[in-house]
Design an enzyme around this catalytic site. Structure first.
Site, short mmCIF file in Angstrom:
data_model
loop_
_atom_site.label_atom_id
_atom_site.label_comp_id
_atom_site.label_asym_id
_atom_site.label_seq_id
_atom_site.Cartn_x
_atom_site.Cartn_y
_atom_site.Cartn_z
N ARG A 40 0.84 -1.20 0.00
CA ARG A 40 0.00 0.00 0.00
C ARG A 40 0.87 1.25 0.00
O ARG A 40 0.44 2.35 -0.32
CB ARG A 40 -0.97 0.01 1.19
CG ARG A 40 -1.82 1.26 1.27
CD ARG A 40 -3.15 1.11 2.06
NE ARG A 40 -3.06 0.31 3.25
CZ ARG A 40 -2.56 0.71 4.43
NH1 ARG A 40 -2.11 1.94 4.57
NH2 ARG A 40 -2.51 -0.11 5.46
N TYR A 49 -12.34 21.48 -14.45
CA TYR A 49 -12.87 20.12 -14.59
C TYR A 49 -14.02 19.95 -13.59
O TYR A 49 -13.88 20.34 -12.43
CB TYR A 49 -11.76 19.11 -14.32
CG TYR A 49 -12.28 17.70 -14.32
CD1 TYR A 49 -12.78 17.15 -15.49
CD2 TYR A 49 -12.32 16.94 -13.17
CE1 TYR A 49 -13.30 15.86 -15.50
CE2 TYR A 49 -12.83 15.66 -13.17
CZ TYR A 49 -13.33 15.13 -14.34
OH TYR A 49 -13.85 13.87 -14.35
N ASP A 97 -3.43 21.71 -12.67
CA ASP A 97 -3.90 20.53 -13.39
C ASP A 97 -3.37 20.62 -14.82
O ASP A 97 -3.80 21.47 -15.60
CB ASP A 97 -5.44 20.47 -13.35
CG ASP A 97 -6.01 19.18 -13.94
OD1 ASP A 97 -5.38 18.60 -14.84
OD2 ASP A 97 -7.10 18.76 -13.50
N LYS A 146 -5.91 10.08 -19.25
CA LYS A 146 -6.02 10.78 -20.53
C LYS A 146 -4.74 10.59 -21.37
O LYS A 146 -4.41 9.46 -21.69
CB LYS A 146 -6.35 12.25 -20.27
CG LYS A 146 -7.45 12.47 -19.21
CD LYS A 146 -8.82 11.98 -19.64
CE LYS A 146 -9.84 11.95 -18.51
NZ LYS A 146 -10.04 13.19 -17.77
C1 LIG Z 1 -10.56 13.57 -16.49
C2 LIG Z 1 -10.00 14.74 -15.77
C3 LIG Z 1 -9.81 14.71 -14.38
C4 LIG Z 1 -10.25 13.52 -13.53
O1 LIG Z 1 -9.45 12.41 -13.76
P1 LIG Z 1 -9.94 10.88 -13.52
O2 LIG Z 1 -8.76 10.09 -13.95
O3 LIG Z 1 -11.17 10.69 -14.37
O4 LIG Z 1 -10.27 10.73 -12.07
C5 LIG Z 1 -9.22 15.80 -13.79
N1 LIG Z 1 -8.84 16.88 -14.49
C6 LIG Z 1 -9.03 16.96 -15.83
C7 LIG Z 1 -8.60 18.19 -16.55
C8 LIG Z 1 -9.61 15.90 -16.51
O5 LIG Z 1 -9.80 15.99 -17.84
#
Ligand SMILES: *Cc1c(COP(=O)(O)O)cnc(C)c1O
Length: 360
Positions: A49, A100, A171, A196
């Site tokens: 973990r 987001y 982000d 992504k």
């Molecule tokens: C998809 C996304 C998230 C969330 O990520 P997950 O892997 O779905 O939890 C956060 N920030 C942005 C800009 C995103 O496109």
């Protein structure tokens, strides 16, 4: 892990060379999937973990690309929640209007519960963003934003935030470290939805935080590692391995997808059924507003044959969706806006599919 990802190597080389076992005779070229819950005592790894070498392979590469120390999380939202948790209860958070929607939901819930005070600002307005940092503990950046693709002046906002003693989280999911390195611009933490572009094949859900040393010397990396250990929502080794495999081709995938996106953005802007194209000039995301109503935009999305009608982005396959189909999408997103994640297909096949769908 090897240290072949030295500072002189280009990102396209680092994604290939990093995160590999030391090249000793007989060792595998590819770090294996380590499926274990525990390790024989007195080594570097104690319990799974806390650490797993399959995570480390991915973290070595991402850390090298972003210029910091990376930590893999079970999802982008797990990474985002851990980063928001770096500031104490009662803190003021400055966040962009229309980030987001998961980030917006977490911050809005913390605000409603009285745990955090959130100031939403238009981050494309640099002076207003700088002014909003007074009294803030955390400044949240997202550039480009999802789905309006607004960008902000990261170094200018970071400077104001640091003058006020706030930490800055960015982000970087849409830009990826190949287009933008927020830590080099002074940000303290980068978060990613690894789901992504970094993994890139629409087959895993993962996230990451990357930290650089702060001006105040806080051990943010140590605190985030503890949040992962004690929060307990850890990545699976198989997903981590798939993400590393995907990351190997980030440079070729993004180069191809970005070239496709630049061509399609220019053609879409001249199309009579398109009222507006939002495209930041880099990366492979395009948001287009079609003429007519939300129902017309929905019909356009359904009429494509090649472009998948699905949520998410950053995969090798092109996909799109009308964002306002979701009740939680804020009214700042136009009703007719379609978010298009451009993939690596042949650009003329994509254009034929787009024009066919727009004429339907
Ligand atoms: C998809 C996304 C998230 C969330 O990520 P997950 O892997 O779905 O939890 C956060 N920030 C942005 C800009 C995103 O496109």
């Amino acid at each position: 892990m090897s240290h072949s990802e030295g500072p002189t190597l280009q990102p396209a080389t680092r994604v290939v060379a990093g995160g590999r076992p030391r090249p000793e005779p007989g060792t595998p070229l590819v770090a294996p999937i380590t499926l274990t819950s525990t390790y024989t005592a007195d080594g570097d790894d104690v319990y799974a973990r806390d650490t797993n070498p399959t995570w480390t392979a991915f973290e070595d590469i991402l850390g090298s690309l972003e210029g910091g120390q990376a930590l893999l999380f079970a999802s982008g939202m797990a990474a985002i929640t851990a980063a928001i948790g770096l500031v104490p209860t009662g803190s003021t958070v400055v966040a962009p209007v229309g980030p987001y929607n998961g980030t917006a939901a977490v911050l809005a819930a913390a605000h409603a519960a009285g745990d955090l005070a959130v100031r939403w600002v238009d981050m494309s307005d640099t002076a207003a963003s700088q002014a909003a940092t007074v009294g803030a503990g955390l400044v949240w950046l997202e550039s480009p934003t999802n789905p309006l693709l607004d960008t902000c002046d990261i170094p200018a906002i970071v400077e104001a935030a640091h003058d006020r003693g706030a930490i800055v989280v960015c982000d970087n999911t849409f830009a990826t470290p190949l287009c933008q390195r927020p830590l080099a611009d002074g940000a303290d933490v980068v978060v990613h939805s690894v789901t992504k572009y970094l993994s890139g094949h629409s087959d895993v859900v993962l996230g990451a935080c990357v930290t650089a040393p702060t001006p105040h010397g806080d051990d943010l990396a140590g605190r985030l590692a503890r949040a992962r250990l004690l929060g307990g929502a850890i990545p699976g080794p198989t997903e981590a391995w798939l993400a590393t495999r995907g990351l190997r081709t980030l440079s070729v995938r993004l180069t191809r997808a970005s070239r496709n996106a630049a061509i399609l953005a220019a053609r879409l802007a001249a199309h009579p059924r398109v009222a507006r194209v939002r495209y930041p000039g880099f990366g492979a995301m395009i948001s287009l507003e079609v003429t007519g109503t939300g129902a017309d935009a929905e019909r356009v999305c359904r009429a494509a044959h090649l472009i998948s009608r699905s949520t998410s982005l950053g995969g090798v396959e092109s996909q799109w969706e009308r964002r306002r189909r979701y009740a939680e999408e804020p009214p700042s997103t136009p009703d007719t806006l379609i978010r298009l994640s451009v993939g690596i297909e042949d650009v003329e096949d994509l254009w034929a599919d787009l024009t066919g769908a727009l004429q339907a």
